[in-house]
Design a protein around this motif. Structure first.
Motif, PDB file in Angstrom:
ATOM      1  N   SER A 117       1.081  -1.127  -0.044  1.00 18.60           N
ATOM      2  CA  SER A 117      -0.508  -0.186  -0.010  1.00 18.60           C
ATOM      3  C   SER A 117       0.869   1.345  -0.093  1.00 18.60           C
ATOM      4  O   SER A 117       0.786   2.405  -0.585  1.00 18.60           O
ATOM      5  CB  SER A 117      -1.189  -0.450   1.216  1.00 18.60           C
ATOM      6  N   GLU A 118       2.051   0.974   0.475  1.00 17.10           N
ATOM      7  CA  GLU A 118       2.771   2.386   1.112  1.00 17.10           C
ATOM      8  C   GLU A 118       3.682   2.792  -0.445  1.00 17.10           C
ATOM      9  O   GLU A 118       3.720   3.428  -0.775  1.00 17.10           O
ATOM     10  CB  GLU A 118       3.771   2.353   1.792  1.00 17.10           C
ATOM     11  N   ASN A 119       4.027   1.726  -1.108  1.00 17.70           N
ATOM     12  CA  ASN A 119       4.495   1.670  -2.515  1.00 17.70           C
ATOM     13  C   ASN A 119       3.284   2.635  -3.940  1.00 17.70           C
ATOM     14  O   ASN A 119       3.762   3.234  -4.818  1.00 17.70           O
ATOM     15  CB  ASN A 119       5.434   0.705  -3.163  1.00 17.70           C
ATOM     16  N   ILE A 120       2.771   1.776  -3.392  1.00 18.63           N
ATOM     17  CA  ILE A 120       1.089   2.207  -4.758  1.00 18.63           C
ATOM     18  C   ILE A 120       0.990   3.900  -4.158  1.00 18.63           C
ATOM     19  O   ILE A 120       0.670   4.473  -5.028  1.00 18.63           O
ATOM     20  CB  ILE A 120       0.247   1.178  -4.158  1.00 18.63           C
ATOM     21  N   ARG A 121       0.849   4.033  -2.453  1.00 15.27           N
ATOM     22  CA  ARG A 121       1.234   5.260  -2.221  1.00 15.27           C
ATOM     23  C   ARG A 121       1.721   6.201  -3.114  1.00 15.27           C
ATOM     24  O   ARG A 121       1.994   7.323  -3.081  1.00 15.27           O
ATOM     25  CB  ARG A 121       0.936   5.458  -0.899  1.00 15.27           C
ATOM     26  N   SER A 122       2.518   5.522  -3.144  1.00 13.84           N
ATOM     27  CA  SER A 122       4.341   6.700  -3.752  1.00 13.84           C
ATOM     28  C   SER A 122       4.056   6.580  -5.254  1.00 13.84           C
ATOM     29  O   SER A 122       4.292   7.816  -5.728  1.00 13.84           O
ATOM     30  CB  SER A 122       5.291   6.174  -3.705  1.00 13.84           C
ATOM     31  N   GLY A 123       3.403   6.118  -5.232  1.00  9.29           N
ATOM     32  CA  GLY A 123       3.084   5.985  -6.713  1.00  9.29           C
ATOM     33  C   GLY A 123       2.184   6.485  -7.590  1.00  9.29           C
ATOM     34  O   GLY A 123       2.208   7.356  -8.920  1.00  9.29           O
ATOM     35  N   LEU A 159       6.270  -0.387  -9.339  1.00 14.47           N
ATOM     36  CA  LEU A 159       6.552  -1.250 -10.238  1.00 14.47           C
ATOM     37  C   LEU A 159       7.979  -2.009  -9.127  1.00 14.47           C
ATOM     38  O   LEU A 159       8.211  -3.333  -9.075  1.00 14.47           O
ATOM     39  CB  LEU A 159       6.295  -2.088 -12.081  1.00 14.47           C
ATOM     40  N   PRO A 160       8.666  -1.198  -9.800  1.00 17.50           N
ATOM     41  CA  PRO A 160      10.088  -1.487  -9.305  1.00 17.50           C
ATOM     42  C   PRO A 160      10.168  -2.339  -7.634  1.00 17.50           C
ATOM     43  O   PRO A 160      10.322  -3.267  -6.808  1.00 17.50           O
ATOM     44  CB  PRO A 160      11.026  -0.143  -9.289  1.00 17.50           C
ATOM     45  N   ALA A 161       9.726  -1.069  -6.899  1.00 23.10           N
ATOM     46  CA  ALA A 161       9.513  -1.182  -5.360  1.00 23.10           C
ATOM     47  C   ALA A 161       8.546  -2.849  -5.056  1.00 23.10           C
ATOM     48  O   ALA A 161       8.794  -2.796  -3.904  1.00 23.10           O
ATOM     49  CB  ALA A 161       8.625   0.104  -4.450  1.00 23.10           C
ATOM     50  N   LEU A 162       7.614  -3.253  -5.972  1.00 27.88           N
ATOM     51  CA  LEU A 162       6.717  -3.838  -5.440  1.00 27.88           C
ATOM     52  C   LEU A 162       7.195  -5.429  -6.069  1.00 27.88           C
ATOM     53  O   LEU A 162       6.868  -6.271  -5.580  1.00 27.88           O
ATOM     54  CB  LEU A 162       4.933  -3.588  -6.817  1.00 27.88           C
TER      55      LEU A 162
END
Length: 233
Positions: A117-123, A159-162
């Protein structure tokens, strides 16, 4: 060095079947948890954007709890503590369906969803605010805007973070061995205890983990470079 290497002794017969069972269980746990964590991560991001402070507080508390409490503590909490407050009918139902696997699945999914969720939020920060306004003008609800317009764009930036989250989740399945889930690490320990072939069994287990995490790491690096180039254009 007097040690005689013998990989065949841990790959044939009953020990070979143990090892394969561990590999299958690890992949099954990983795949189920990945889908659950990704779905829940999207829900968390969507709820977090609703302008209602009690809901925002609950989402932030959820994320911070799962990101800052060790995964082992969360797993043991689900396995030992949570069943004490469940109604007996629920506990009995779970116990009849491999409770160790179920609680490991829940703990890993919740833990990973907070990072996703945090990585999507960053995206989402890479998406121009005008797109939110345009979607609203077209009659999309806030939830519909997120699902159909914003997240399909944001995931490319995230994507890279996911992929890094996916690697962490795959490695994290090993912790399920603590409560007796018969995944790869658990079966490796059982084979080692029976054969005393420490080097062989842990080498094989390491190769299995590396055969998955290294390609994922390469994919993440490729995705990072590709989308970075697109963004710069």
């Amino acid at each position: 060095m007097n040690y005689q290497f013998d990989f065949s002794s841990v790959l044939t017969g009953v020990y070979g079947s143990y090892f394969l069972t561990g590999v299958r269980t690890t992949f099954l746990l990983f795949v189920i948890c990945w889908f659950l964590a990704f779905a829940l991560g999207i829900v968390l991001v969507t709820l977090g954007r609703i302008k209602f402070w009690p809901l925002n507080f609950l989402v932030r508390f959820y994320v911070e709890y799962h990101r800052n409490v060790p995964l082992l503590v969360q797993l043991l909490f689900w396995y030992f503590a949570i069943p004490q407050i469940f109604p007996s009918v629920i506990t009995d139902w779970i116990n009849l369906r491999n409770s160790e696997f179920v609680y490991a699945m829940i703990a890993l999914s919740l833990y990973s969803s907070s990072y996703i969720s945090e990585n999507i939020r960053s995206g989402l920060r890479a998406i121009p605010p005008v797109q939110f306004e345009a979607a609203e003008a077209m009659g999309f609800s806030q939830f519909g805007t997120m699902i159909w317009i914003i997240i399909p764009q944001a995931w490319r930036h995230a994507l890279p973070a996911l992929i890094g989250d996916s690697i962490g989740l795959f490695k994290g399945t090993a912790i399920a061995s603590v409560i007796g889930v018969a995944e790869l690490t658990y079966q490796t320990e059982q084979i080692e205890s029976a054969t005393f072939r420490v080097f062989e069994v842990f080498t094989l287990a390491s190769l299995v983990y590396l055969s998955v995490t290294i390609p994922m790491m390469i994919l993440g690096d490729y995705a990072g470079r590709r989308f970075a180039i697109r963004s710069s254009r």
